[in-house]
Design a protein around this motif. Structure first.
Motif, PDB file in Angstrom:
ATOM      1  N   GLY A   1      -2.969 -12.757  -6.113  1.00 26.45           N
ATOM      2  CA  GLY A   1      -3.332 -11.041  -5.611  1.00 26.45           C
ATOM      3  C   GLY A   1      -3.161 -10.437  -7.496  1.00 26.45           C
ATOM      4  O   GLY A   1      -2.520 -10.982  -8.225  1.00 26.45           O
TER       5      GLY A   1
ATOM      6  N   GLU B   1      -5.581  -5.753  -5.963  1.00 22.00           N
ATOM      7  CA  GLU B   1      -5.516  -5.792  -4.252  1.00 22.00           C
ATOM      8  C   GLU B   1      -4.480  -5.172  -3.673  1.00 22.00           C
ATOM      9  O   GLU B   1      -3.539  -5.133  -2.712  1.00 22.00           O
TER      10      GLU B   1
ATOM     11  N   ILE C   1      -1.666  -2.784  -5.134  1.00 21.66           N
ATOM     12  CA  ILE C   1      -2.068  -1.077  -4.636  1.00 21.66           C
ATOM     13  C   ILE C   1      -2.690  -0.554  -3.511  1.00 21.66           C
ATOM     14  O   ILE C   1      -2.444  -0.003  -2.537  1.00 21.66           O
ATOM     15  N   LEU C   2      -3.560  -1.642  -3.338  1.00 19.13           N
ATOM     16  CA  LEU C   2      -4.441  -1.016  -2.294  1.00 19.13           C
ATOM     17  C   LEU C   2      -4.045  -1.457  -1.231  1.00 19.13           C
ATOM     18  O   LEU C   2      -3.744  -0.503  -0.271  1.00 19.13           O
TER      19      LEU C   2
ATOM     20  N   GLN D   1      -3.418  -3.716   2.139  1.00 21.61           N
ATOM     21  CA  GLN D   1      -4.028  -3.148   3.436  1.00 21.61           C
ATOM     22  C   GLN D   1      -5.773  -2.437   3.608  1.00 21.61           C
ATOM     23  O   GLN D   1      -6.549  -2.893   4.155  1.00 21.61           O
ATOM     24  N   GLY D   2      -5.228  -1.744   2.158  1.00 22.02           N
ATOM     25  CA  GLY D   2      -6.143  -0.357   2.006  1.00 22.02           C
ATOM     26  C   GLY D   2      -7.746  -1.345   1.708  1.00 22.02           C
ATOM     27  O   GLY D   2      -8.372  -0.171   1.131  1.00 22.02           O
TER      28      GLY D   2
ATOM     29  N   THR E   1     -14.304  -1.267  -3.224  1.00 20.04           N
ATOM     30  CA  THR E   1     -12.706  -0.263  -4.133  1.00 20.04           C
ATOM     31  C   THR E   1     -12.137  -0.707  -4.476  1.00 20.04           C
ATOM     32  O   THR E   1     -11.605  -1.339  -5.758  1.00 20.04           O
TER      33      THR E   1
ATOM     34  N   PHE F   1     -11.349  -0.978  -8.963  1.00 16.18           N
ATOM     35  CA  PHE F   1     -10.406  -0.744  -9.468  1.00 16.18           C
ATOM     36  C   PHE F   1     -10.131  -1.288 -10.592  1.00 16.18           C
ATOM     37  O   PHE F   1      -9.827  -1.123 -12.021  1.00 16.18           O
TER      38      PHE F   1
ATOM     39  N   ALA G   1      -0.942   0.397 -13.384  1.00 19.46           N
ATOM     40  CA  ALA G   1      -0.790   1.270 -11.944  1.00 19.46           C
ATOM     41  C   ALA G   1      -0.720   2.279 -12.484  1.00 19.46           C
ATOM     42  O   ALA G   1      -1.095   3.869 -11.051  1.00 19.46           O
ATOM     43  N   SER G   2       0.189   3.160 -12.741  1.00 25.96           N
ATOM     44  CA  SER G   2       0.843   4.845 -13.118  1.00 25.96           C
ATOM     45  C   SER G   2      -0.012   5.677 -13.980  1.00 25.96           C
ATOM     46  O   SER G   2      -0.794   6.878 -14.595  1.00 25.96           O
TER      47      SER G   2
ATOM     48  N   ASP H   1       9.359  -3.813  -9.007  1.00 32.63           N
ATOM     49  CA  ASP H   1       8.472  -2.999  -8.604  1.00 32.63           C
ATOM     50  C   ASP H   1       6.983  -3.184  -8.685  1.00 32.63           C
ATOM     51  O   ASP H   1       6.330  -3.656  -8.892  1.00 32.63           O
TER      52      ASP H   1
ATOM     53  N   LYS I   1       3.792  -5.407  -7.626  1.00 31.92           N
ATOM     54  CA  LYS I   1       2.729  -4.686  -8.338  1.00 31.92           C
ATOM     55  C   LYS I   1       2.144  -5.026  -8.900  1.00 31.92           C
ATOM     56  O   LYS I   1       0.820  -4.981  -9.187  1.00 31.92           O
ATOM     57  N   ARG I   2       2.312  -6.566  -9.908  1.00 29.69           N
ATOM     58  CA  ARG I   2       1.520  -6.905 -10.794  1.00 29.69           C
ATOM     59  C   ARG I   2       1.228  -6.343 -12.032  1.00 29.69           C
ATOM     60  O   ARG I   2      -0.110  -6.277 -12.334  1.00 29.69           O
TER      61      ARG I   2
END
Lengths: 528, 318
Positions: B35, B39, B41-42, B44-45, B50, B54, B85-86, B275, B279-280
């Motif tokens: 992953g 994947e 961060i999103l 299950q969504g 998307t 991303f 991520a941020s 973290d 979150k890779r």
């Protein structure tokens, strides 16, 4: 006499006060019932302003941002959706849909064109007045080819979106009577437009009850009350500090030592010990959160409905609720529709019946069935234990389940919807259509069973445009029956939201659509 | 001082090479994890659509080796880059966390190092007495328990039962210094308990080892007191191994305290690193790893310099 009756009787005889009742009920795992019994009136008191609330949420990460398209866990839901911003509509604490930034709305009879009247006199934290442009750009933030938002599929049916005076008009490619519900989703928050078609999510400015002052992702957020909040009688705290405390023991310690006032997700194994602490109130709500075991119905042996039926009959739901949820939940009936969801219909409860399961196996020509069940605690807390329990139950029906323990890391990208049978959880959705069209309609992105039932799909489209409540209820009842008897998902249980607060916090009746009073404890609760 | 400077230069050059290799290993291993950040961060969504959008946004559609080279180019110019991520500047993201980590490490070290060395000297002085045995028993027991157990035991006693100290640290950049010290006492004590035994035992062993040397015998024949022999004659010669062990423990206090951070909800580097791995978020992982690697390299270098200074014989190797 059942526990609930007994408690009601004691209460009516004046032998037990509210707290004692909640305690007694909780000890017997029936707090949900107790909460329901009171309705709103028992809790009703005049809210008091003031105080600095400290909350600990068992989620949150350094990668969090203010972009609602990236909100995934309860931390940003609480901060972003619960404190900073508003949506067009809101689900209130009794599960009813009310207007939030939309004052009112109406639809054409085919439910294709919707007009939302935007509330007047609302300002953002930075003083800018709310306009239709803000609403349109905020919704467009989730649409279009570059959107990475989980709300993208929800808004995909919108073909045009335009302003008309002080209203926003949305045209859908096909009718949807539930559109106003969809707009209460925590992703679709209204943010100020930058004027070029994009929105300013970076600054965190919104129309919500609290203004964000400090934000350290994965650590804390500090917010102060919005002095010009447009809702009256809401947002009572002077300030809110939201800490991210993922470790449940640390969260519990923080509450018992008075470092925080409110926490979510108690440790179900030790919550009965926490209950003894007189300064702590445990709250528990049966919501729409459910744990599932989806089967990929396009692959053998799950393409055979007799096999699916045998597996649904081969699980002892009562024991699963008792052992995995420690009683903090209720048994599921193989449909994702919870009692709090709109158009819920009570169907006959499916029971554990190994003999009948054997019958279906024989009928489907699958005697001596051996299958793998993938599970990891990333799917839901206790998923691996639940899978092992399932294995024991199914053995009595002559089914051999091999529990495959998968890594937590990367579970959603590598196991869910990839392995033929696994564990999964759903937060639930406030309406039947929303839930079904998210995960049960043929071809949608999160149809985790790859289920394609013609009759179901037809009914779903028909019910979506039906504005007559009685007819609609009938259609949803048929759909729930089809999902229960032919669907690819085993829904053994609904899990309660169990949290705890210090005894100086008070609230009205709690919502069940999300944890923490619909994630709105920030504006609905107050210090006594 | 010539040979020392030469050694420092050599070691720093080697350190740079080590950093390069570390960064390569970290990049490859995060890359190999199943992953990627989109994947993760999103969750299950995630839908294929998307995820693709991303990835385009983050530039992850570029091949891995090109991304690594681009990162290496930036780092050579002192730019740690931005978090995937941020989108926040990594230097700024890590800065506050690093200060927190260093604060806690220094706090623990200020208690642990003098305590361990003193206890070690006393244990050597009163060798095989009840005091020696008692100290060994206490410190070895505390190092044998997992640190989260010690942390929970301290919380239970000092936060829950007696309410002397807070159970979670909860400090931020506005917390006044002494308030910060007060709130950090429990984690600092936890770390002291898990590091003291190692340093104490090494001090004791190094001193006892020297006590058999002829020059110590000479000193005692001269009639010096035992404590004077240990402090004035044995300790200076035992400094080299003690310094090395202290350096290792200091490095541990900076890089290895993630469990303590989790239990006391302390916003340090370890939590950030975990973290970021889950979150890779590769640039953040890289930056945090580099800081950890630099810590080890510098502390080891410092330990070697101090050992050499404490023992001039090492300055003139044959």
């Amino acid at each position: 006499m059942t526990t609930r009756d007994e408690l009601s009787l004691l209460r009516s005889m004046g032998q037990i006060d509210r707290r004692g009742l909640i305690k007694g009920a909780a000890a017997l795992g029936a707090v949900g019932a107790a909460e329901r019994m009171f309705g709103g009136s028992a809790f009703a008191a005049t809210p008091k302003k003031g105080g600095a609330l400290k909350v600990a949420i068992g989620a949150g990460s350094t990668s969090d941002t203010f972009d609602p398209a990236t909100f995934t866990d309860s931390y940003m839901q609480f901060v972003g959706f619960g404190c900073m911003r508003n949506c067009l509509t809101e689900i209130d604490n009794s599960g009813k849909l009310v207007g939030e930034l939309a004052e009112s709305w109406n639809a054409t009879p085919d439910a294709k064109t919707w007009t939302f009247k935007i509330r007047k006199g609302v300002t953002f934290h930075n003083g800018k007045a709310l306009t239709t442009e803000d609403v349109i750009d905020s919704i467009n933030h989730h649409r279009g080819p570059d959107s990475k938002s989980p709300a993208k599929p929800l808004l995909a049916p919108i073909t045009t979106l335009k302003a008309d005076g002080d209203s926003v008009v949305m045209t859908l490619e096909s009718g949807n009577a539930d559109l106003p519900y969809l707009l209460s989703d925590y992703h679709i928050a209204i943010m100020p437009s930058k004027g070029d078609g994009t929105v300013d999510w970076q600054s965190g400015t919104g129309t919500g009850g609290y203004v964000v002052k400090k934000f350290e992702p994965g650590v804390r957020a500090y917010l102060e009350r919005n002095p010009s909040y447009w809702k009256s009688g809401r947002a009572h705290f002077d300030s809110i500090e939201v800490l991210s405390i993922v470790d449940v023991a640390a969260r519990t310690n923080a509450l018992t030592t008075g470092e925080i006032h409110l926490m979510d997700r108690c440790d179900l194994k030790t919550v009965h010990l926490l209950q003894r602490n007189k300064k702590v109130n445990i709250f528990e709500v049966t919501g729409s959160q459910h744990y599932t075991f989806p089967m990929i119905t396009t692959q053998a042996p799950f393409d055979n409905n007799d096999v699916r039926m045998a597996l649904k009959l081969a699980v002892d739901r009562e024991e699963m609720v008792k052992k995995v949820l420690r009683g903090h939940g209720m048994v599921g009936n193989d449909t994702p529709i919870a009692p709090s969801t709109s158009f819920y219909v009570e169907l006959e409860q499916r029971a554990y019946d190994p003999e009948k399961a054997k019958f279906h196996l024989k009928k489907g020509g699958a005697e001596g069935l051996t299958i793998d069940l993938s599970a990891a605690d990333a799917a839901f807390a206790g998923a691996v234990d639940a899978a092992v329990l399932y294995k024991e139950h199914a053995a009595k029906a002559g089914i051999t389940i091999n529990v495959v323990r998968e890594p937590n890391d990367g579970y959603w990208s590598n196991v869910w919807m990839k392995k033929p049978w696994g564990a999964c959880y759903w937060g639930g959705r406030p309406t039947a259509d929303w839930m079904f069209s998210t995960a049960y309609e043929a071809g949608v992105a999160w149809n985790d069973t790859f289920w394609d039932n013609k009759k179901f799909n037809q009914l779903l489209v028909a019910a979506r445009v039906e504005l007559d409540e009685a007819k609609r209820t009938e259609l949803y009842k048929d759909m729930q029956l089809i999902v229960r008897d032919e669907g690819g998902v085993v829904v053994p249980m609904f899990a309660n939201y169990v949290g705890a607060s210090s005894d100086d916090l008070t609230h009205d009746k709690m919502a069940g659509n999300w944890d923490l009073d619909g994630m709105k404890a920030s504006e609905r609760w107050w210090f006594a | 001082m010539g040979p020392i400077l030469k050694m420092v230069a050599q070691r720093l050059a080697l350190g740079l090479l080590t950093l390069f290799i570390v960064s390569l290993i970290i990049f490859l291993s995060v890359e190999m994890l199943p992953g990627d950040i989109t994947e993760a961060i999103l969750g299950q969504g995630a839908t294929p659509e998307t995820v693709a959008a991303f990835r385009r946004e983050l530039g992850l559609d570029v091949p891995a080796h090109l991304r690594y080279l681009a990162w290496l180019g930036d780092i050579a110019q002192g730019d740690l880059g931005r978090s995937l991520a941020s989108k926040r500047d990594i230097a700024e993201l890590i800065g506050g966390r690093l200060m927190n980590t260093l604060f806690l490490a220094s706090f623990a070290a200020i208690i642990a190092v003098p305590l361990a060395v003193t206890l070690g000297l006393l244990a050597a002085l009163y060798r095989n007495s009840w005091f020696d045995r008692g100290i060994n028993l206490v410190t070895l027991s505390s190092i044998s328990f997992p640190e989260f157990f010690i942390a929970y035991a301290l919380i239970f006693l000092f936060a829950v039962q007696w309410d002397w100290f807070p159970s979670i640290v909860n400090v931020n950049s506005d917390t006044p210094f002494w308030e910060r010290v007060y709130r950090c006492i429990l984690p600092a004590v936890t770390l002291t308990m898990v590091t003291t035994a190692h340093m104490m035992r090494m001090t004791r062993a190094a001193i006892i080892n020297l006590m058999a040397s002829p020059y110590i015998e000479m000193a005692s024949l001269k009639g010096l007191t035992r404590s004077r022999i240990i402090v004035r004659h044995a300790l200076p010669n035992a400094l080299s191994p003690i310094i090395n062990v202290i350096a290792i423990n200091l490095a541990y206090l900076v890089v290895g305290v993630v469990l303590v951070e989790v239990v006391f909800v302390y916003p340090g580097l370890g939590q950030l690193m975990i973290d970021s791995v889950s979150k890779r978020d590769i640039p953040v992982v890289q930056a945090a790893c580099l800081i950890f690697a630099v810590t080890y390299i510098l502390l080891n270098l410092l330990a070697d310099i101090l050992s050499i200074l404490s023992n001039p014989r090492l300055l003139h190797p044959r």
